[in-house]
Design an enzyme around this catalytic site. Structure first.
Site, PDB file in Angstrom:
ATOM      1  CG  ASP A  50     -10.670  37.988  31.746  1.00 25.37           C
ATOM      2  OD1 ASP A  50     -11.674  37.962  32.497  1.00 25.37           O
ATOM      3  OD2 ASP A  50      -9.567  37.497  32.074  1.00 25.37           O
ATOM      4  CB  CYS A  76      -9.317  39.881  34.665  1.00 24.11           C
ATOM      5  SG  CYS A  76      -8.022  40.193  35.874  1.00 24.11           S
ATOM      6  CB  ILE A  92      -3.673  40.618  39.663  1.00 26.30           C
ATOM      7  CG1 ILE A  92      -4.083  40.528  41.136  1.00 26.30           C
ATOM      8  CG2 ILE A  92      -2.186  40.968  39.554  1.00 26.30           C
ATOM      9  CD1 ILE A  92      -3.471  39.363  41.899  1.00 26.30           C
ATOM     10  CB  THR A 123      -6.727  37.782  40.198  1.00 28.79           C
ATOM     11  OG1 THR A 123      -6.061  38.345  39.042  1.00 28.79           O
ATOM     12  CG2 THR A 123      -6.499  36.283  40.247  1.00 28.79           C
ATOM     13  CG  HIS A 141      -4.581  63.210  48.851  1.00 30.24           C
ATOM     14  ND1 HIS A 141      -3.789  62.166  49.294  1.00 30.24           N
ATOM     15  CD2 HIS A 141      -5.416  63.515  49.867  1.00 30.24           C
ATOM     16  CE1 HIS A 141      -4.158  61.849  50.535  1.00 30.24           C
ATOM     17  NE2 HIS A 141      -5.141  62.655  50.906  1.00 30.24           N
TER      18      HIS A 141
HETATM   19  C1  RB5 Z   1      -7.816  34.009  33.220  1.00 30.99           C
HETATM   20  O1  RB5 Z   1      -7.755  32.655  33.475  1.00 30.99           O
HETATM   21  C2  RB5 Z   1      -7.099  34.773  34.325  1.00 30.99           C
HETATM   22  O2  RB5 Z   1      -5.737  34.539  34.257  1.00 30.99           O
HETATM   23  C3  RB5 Z   1      -7.399  36.264  34.233  1.00 30.99           C
HETATM   24  O3  RB5 Z   1      -8.761  36.467  34.296  1.00 30.99           O
HETATM   25  C4  RB5 Z   1      -6.803  37.134  35.326  1.00 30.99           C
HETATM   26  O4  RB5 Z   1      -7.113  36.644  36.599  1.00 30.99           O
HETATM   27  C5  RB5 Z   1      -5.390  37.505  35.189  1.00 30.99           C
HETATM   28  O5  RB5 Z   1      -4.815  38.224  36.009  1.00 30.99           O
END
Ligand code: RB5
Length: 143
Positions: free
Chosen positions: A7, A64, A68, A66, A133
């Site tokens: 992103d 992205c 996550i 985080t 595994h």
């Molecule tokens: C974007 O602000 C942020 O929410 C996205 O990059 C990511 O960290 C989501 O998990």
């Protein structure tokens, strides 16, 4: 062939990774995004996951803020084993044990220097191919 997706928060780190891949002569396909303005991470997780599912690419790297959100999105896709790694030990272990096919990182979590080392470790570690595994990976597909 490595599929790349990110992103807006991951754009700059992706460009560093592209530099690394080009220096090493590793082929890649960039599924975006190619901008710094707000974008939705599930879009890029899906594009990279599809490229692996249809065998256009054999591994992927997703970024992205985080790491996550984009790993949650990628791990919903059949056959995708996305590993969020912010250290080299995890990157090596997830290739050896989980045969992870997507490396995920959070651009707001780690610096570019460490991220490149993690990419290098991930791409240069083969799956152990050990029975236990293989069995556990097969169990993941039953869920
Ligand atoms: C974007 O602000 C942020 O929410 C996205 O990059 C990511 O960290 C989501 O998990």
């Amino acid at each position: 062939m490595i599929a790349l997706g990110n992103d807006h928060t991951g754009y700059e780190l992706k460009m560093e990774i592209i530099k690394y891949l080009e220096e090493k002569g590793i082929e890649y396909k960039d599924f975006g995004c190619g901008k710094l303005s707000s974008s939705d991470y599930p879009v890029y997780a899906k594009a990279v996951g599809r490229a692996i599912q249809n065998k256009e690419c054999d591994k992927g790297i997703l970024i992205c803020g985080t790491g996550i959100g984009i790993s949650i999105a990628a791990n919903k896709m059949k056959g995708i084993r996305a590993a969020l790694c912010h250290d080299c030990f995890s990157a090596e272990a997830t290739r050896l044990h989980n045969d992870a096919n997507v490396l995920v990182m959070g651009a707001r979590v780690i610096g570019h220097g460490l991220a490149i080392k993690i990419v290098d470790t991930f791409l240069n570690t083969d799956f152990s191919n050990q029975d236990r595994h293989i069995r556990r990976i097969e169990m993941l597909e039953d869920q």
